[in-house]
Write an enzyme that holds these catalytic residues in place. Structure first.
Site, PDB file in Angstrom:
ATOM      1  N   SER A  74     -11.189  22.242  25.332  1.00  0.00           N
ATOM      2  CA  SER A  74      -9.893  21.595  25.534  1.00  0.00           C
ATOM      3  C   SER A  74      -9.450  20.898  24.249  1.00  0.00           C
ATOM      4  O   SER A  74     -10.083  19.951  23.779  1.00  0.00           O
ATOM      5  CB  SER A  74      -9.985  20.569  26.667  1.00  0.00           C
ATOM      6  OG  SER A  74      -8.774  19.853  26.718  1.00  0.00           O
ATOM      7  N   HIS A 104      -8.086  25.907  25.601  1.00  0.00           N
ATOM      8  CA  HIS A 104      -7.472  25.250  26.755  1.00  0.00           C
ATOM      9  C   HIS A 104      -6.494  24.188  26.247  1.00  0.00           C
ATOM     10  O   HIS A 104      -6.860  23.315  25.461  1.00  0.00           O
ATOM     11  CB  HIS A 104      -8.544  24.614  27.634  1.00  0.00           C
ATOM     12  CG  HIS A 104      -8.016  24.014  28.900  1.00  0.00           C
ATOM     13  ND1 HIS A 104      -7.714  24.777  30.022  1.00  0.00           N
ATOM     14  CD2 HIS A 104      -7.718  22.745  29.223  1.00  0.00           C
ATOM     15  CE1 HIS A 104      -7.259  23.990  30.970  1.00  0.00           C
ATOM     16  NE2 HIS A 104      -7.244  22.743  30.525  1.00  0.00           N
ATOM     17  N   ASP A 118      -3.744  21.341  27.218  1.00  0.00           N
ATOM     18  CA  ASP A 118      -3.285  20.440  28.281  1.00  0.00           C
ATOM     19  C   ASP A 118      -1.910  19.869  27.954  1.00  0.00           C
ATOM     20  O   ASP A 118      -1.767  19.101  26.993  1.00  0.00           O
ATOM     21  CB  ASP A 118      -4.280  19.288  28.440  1.00  0.00           C
ATOM     22  CG  ASP A 118      -5.596  19.762  29.033  1.00  0.00           C
ATOM     23  OD1 ASP A 118      -5.563  20.372  30.115  1.00  0.00           O
ATOM     24  OD2 ASP A 118      -6.648  19.536  28.411  1.00  0.00           O
ATOM     25  N   MET A 166       0.940  17.431  29.224  1.00  0.00           N
ATOM     26  CA  MET A 166       1.142  16.302  30.156  1.00  0.00           C
ATOM     27  C   MET A 166       2.486  15.652  29.900  1.00  0.00           C
ATOM     28  O   MET A 166       2.839  15.394  28.744  1.00  0.00           O
ATOM     29  CB  MET A 166       0.046  15.262  29.946  1.00  0.00           C
ATOM     30  CG  MET A 166      -1.351  15.812  30.093  1.00  0.00           C
ATOM     31  SD  MET A 166      -2.557  14.525  29.780  1.00  0.00           S
ATOM     32  CE  MET A 166      -4.079  15.433  30.030  1.00  0.00           C
ATOM     33  N   HIS A 199      -2.430  24.700  30.537  1.00  0.00           N
ATOM     34  CA  HIS A 199      -2.545  23.954  31.797  1.00  0.00           C
ATOM     35  C   HIS A 199      -1.398  22.950  31.853  1.00  0.00           C
ATOM     36  O   HIS A 199      -1.394  21.979  31.103  1.00  0.00           O
ATOM     37  CB  HIS A 199      -3.923  23.252  31.799  1.00  0.00           C
ATOM     38  CG  HIS A 199      -4.166  22.357  32.963  1.00  0.00           C
ATOM     39  ND1 HIS A 199      -5.198  21.444  32.973  1.00  0.00           N
ATOM     40  CD2 HIS A 199      -3.538  22.217  34.165  1.00  0.00           C
ATOM     41  CE1 HIS A 199      -5.189  20.782  34.117  1.00  0.00           C
ATOM     42  NE2 HIS A 199      -4.184  21.230  34.853  1.00  0.00           N
ATOM     43  N   MET A 245       0.476  20.070  33.329  1.00  0.00           N
ATOM     44  CA  MET A 245       0.448  18.898  34.208  1.00  0.00           C
ATOM     45  C   MET A 245       1.822  18.247  34.116  1.00  0.00           C
ATOM     46  O   MET A 245       1.983  17.148  33.565  1.00  0.00           O
ATOM     47  CB  MET A 245      -0.674  17.951  33.765  1.00  0.00           C
ATOM     48  CG  MET A 245      -2.057  18.467  34.163  1.00  0.00           C
ATOM     49  SD  MET A 245      -3.390  17.735  33.196  1.00  0.00           S
ATOM     50  CE  MET A 245      -3.334  18.822  31.775  1.00  0.00           C
ATOM     51  N   MET A 272      -9.658  21.089  39.519  1.00  0.00           N
ATOM     52  CA  MET A 272      -9.778  19.848  38.740  1.00  0.00           C
ATOM     53  C   MET A 272     -11.003  19.087  39.235  1.00  0.00           C
ATOM     54  O   MET A 272     -11.092  18.721  40.411  1.00  0.00           O
ATOM     55  CB  MET A 272      -8.522  18.989  38.901  1.00  0.00           C
ATOM     56  CG  MET A 272      -7.272  19.567  38.286  1.00  0.00           C
ATOM     57  SD  MET A 272      -7.443  20.062  36.560  1.00  0.00           S
ATOM     58  CE  MET A 272      -7.981  18.531  35.780  1.00  0.00           C
ATOM     59  N   PHE A 295      -6.549  12.581  31.568  1.00  0.00           N
ATOM     60  CA  PHE A 295      -7.338  12.107  30.429  1.00  0.00           C
ATOM     61  C   PHE A 295      -8.603  12.947  30.251  1.00  0.00           C
ATOM     62  O   PHE A 295      -9.152  13.441  31.234  1.00  0.00           O
ATOM     63  CB  PHE A 295      -7.747  10.636  30.646  1.00  0.00           C
ATOM     64  CG  PHE A 295      -6.567   9.739  30.909  1.00  0.00           C
ATOM     65  CD1 PHE A 295      -5.831   9.213  29.851  1.00  0.00           C
ATOM     66  CD2 PHE A 295      -6.161   9.469  32.210  1.00  0.00           C
ATOM     67  CE1 PHE A 295      -4.722   8.420  30.099  1.00  0.00           C
ATOM     68  CE2 PHE A 295      -5.052   8.678  32.465  1.00  0.00           C
ATOM     69  CZ  PHE A 295      -4.324   8.151  31.401  1.00  0.00           C
ATOM     70  N   ASP A 305     -12.284  22.257  35.457  1.00  0.00           N
ATOM     71  CA  ASP A 305     -11.704  21.458  34.378  1.00  0.00           C
ATOM     72  C   ASP A 305     -11.924  19.974  34.618  1.00  0.00           C
ATOM     73  O   ASP A 305     -11.362  19.398  35.548  1.00  0.00           O
ATOM     74  CB  ASP A 305     -10.192  21.773  34.308  1.00  0.00           C
ATOM     75  CG  ASP A 305      -9.505  21.091  33.139  1.00  0.00           C
ATOM     76  OD1 ASP A 305     -10.196  20.483  32.303  1.00  0.00           O
ATOM     77  OD2 ASP A 305      -8.264  21.169  33.079  1.00  0.00           O
ATOM     78  N   GLY A 365     -13.834  19.432  27.025  1.00  0.00           N
ATOM     79  CA  GLY A 365     -13.172  18.693  25.954  1.00  0.00           C
ATOM     80  C   GLY A 365     -14.152  17.777  25.255  1.00  0.00           C
ATOM     81  O   GLY A 365     -14.677  18.066  24.180  1.00  0.00           O
TER      82      GLY A 365
HETATM   83  C1  DX5 Z   1      -7.659  16.514  32.130  1.00  0.00           C
HETATM   84  C2  DX5 Z   1      -7.464  17.813  31.390  1.00  0.00           C
HETATM   85  C3  DX5 Z   1      -8.725  18.400  30.903  1.00  0.00           C
HETATM   86  C4  DX5 Z   1      -9.447  17.565  29.900  1.00  0.00           C
HETATM   87  C5  DX5 Z   1     -10.900  17.890  30.024  1.00  0.00           C
HETATM   88  O1  DX5 Z   1      -6.475  16.132  32.697  1.00  0.00           O
HETATM   89  O2  DX5 Z   1      -6.856  18.776  32.229  1.00  0.00           O
HETATM   90  O3  DX5 Z   1      -8.538  19.722  30.411  1.00  0.00           O
HETATM   91  O4  DX5 Z   1      -9.032  17.778  28.574  1.00  0.00           O
HETATM   92  O5  DX5 Z   1     -11.595  17.032  29.199  1.00  0.00           O
HETATM   93  P1  DX5 Z   1     -13.105  16.622  29.456  1.00  0.00           P
HETATM   94  O6  DX5 Z   1     -13.907  17.885  29.342  1.00  0.00           O
HETATM   95  O7  DX5 Z   1     -13.355  15.649  28.373  1.00  0.00           O
HETATM   96  O8  DX5 Z   1     -13.200  16.036  30.842  1.00  0.00           O
HETATM   97 ZN    ZN Z   2      -6.857  20.938  31.557  1.00  0.00          ZN
END
Ligand code: DX5
Ligand code: ZN
Length: 217
Positions: free
Chosen positions: A8, A33, A35, A37, A66, A68, A137, A143, A175, A197
């Site tokens: 990520s 990946h 993210d 947001m 992804h 969000m 999830m 985060f 994830d 991540g």
């Molecule tokens: C959270 C994200 C994840 C995040 C995962 O909202 O969708 O993709 O970056 O990070 P880690 O692996 O640090 O939980």
């Molecule tokens: Zn994600």
């Protein structure tokens, strides 16, 4: 199928993003990946199209985007144009999920749906044939670096059973909070794609960490 690893980018060093992209290019990772947001669907804002396009310029592997964000339909074509190969929307953000999934496929992208920890996978019963991927999830989205929610194992098994005979190619992605302490158990439960991540980017040797995750079996 051998499982896939999707680091990520949210946990990358944004001041040296190209270095981290090259690191992923040269590692055993399968996807990037990404993210996105919006500060509305989740209590955090990550980055948008200018950064995504900058990533696309250097990334040599598929971009797993992804979303969000609320009302993702408005931006699907723009994400495709910015390089998305997979587009995952949240079930909680889609009023007409079936329509959205078809819109993603019509763009030529893999269509994914993400479900929050509180959302039952039973809600996918009537769209299971229309899905390329489900993103479970395993933290509340928003985060990186959060603690893995153990209930995820059960959701993987329920989903795999639901998809059996109806969508045997369905990819199950996990994830949030994935690391070398839970990855093998996730794979054994039926996960196909592991997003990581913090586990990758806080490691002393991220390339090695990716290879540890990739080689588990
Ligand atoms: C959270 C994200 C994840 C995040 C995962 O909202 O969708 O993709 O970056 O990070 P880690 O692996 O640090 O939980
Ligand atoms: Zn994600």
């Amino acid at each position: 199928m051998k499982h896939l690893i999707a680091p990520s980018v949210l946990s990358a060093d944004f001041a040296n993003l190209q270095d981290d992209i090259e690191m992923i290019n040269h590692s055993e990772a399968d996807w990037f990946h990404i993210d996105i947001m919006d500060g509305v669907f989740v209590p955090n804002i990550s980055f948008g199209f200018p950064v995504l396009k900058a990533i696309q310029k250097h990334a040599l592997k598929p971009l797993d985007v992804h979303l969000m964000i609320v009302d993702p339909d408005r931006y699907l074509a723009e994400f495709k144009a910015a390089g998305a190969e997979n587009i995952t929307v949240h079930i909680e953000a889609c009023t007409h999920l079936h329509r959205t999934l078809h819109a993603i496929k019509d763009l030529g992208c893999r269509a994914g749906v993400a479900v929050n920890p509180h959302t039952s996978v039973d809600l996918l019963e009537d769209v299971i044939e229309n899905l390329d991927m489900v993103c479970l999830m395993s933290v509340n989205p928003g985060f990186g670096g959060q603690k893995f929610i153990e209930n995820t194992y059960k959701k993987i098994r329920t989903l795999r059973a639901m998809a059996a005979g109806r969508n045997d190619n369905l990819l199950i992605e996990v994830d949030g909070g994935v690391s070398n302490t839970n990855a093998l158990k996730l794979i054994q439960a039926g996960a196909d794609v592991l997003v990581a991540g913090n586990a990758v980017f806080s490691a002393n040797d991220p390339v090695f960490e990716i290879s540890v995750l990739k080689r588990l079996s």
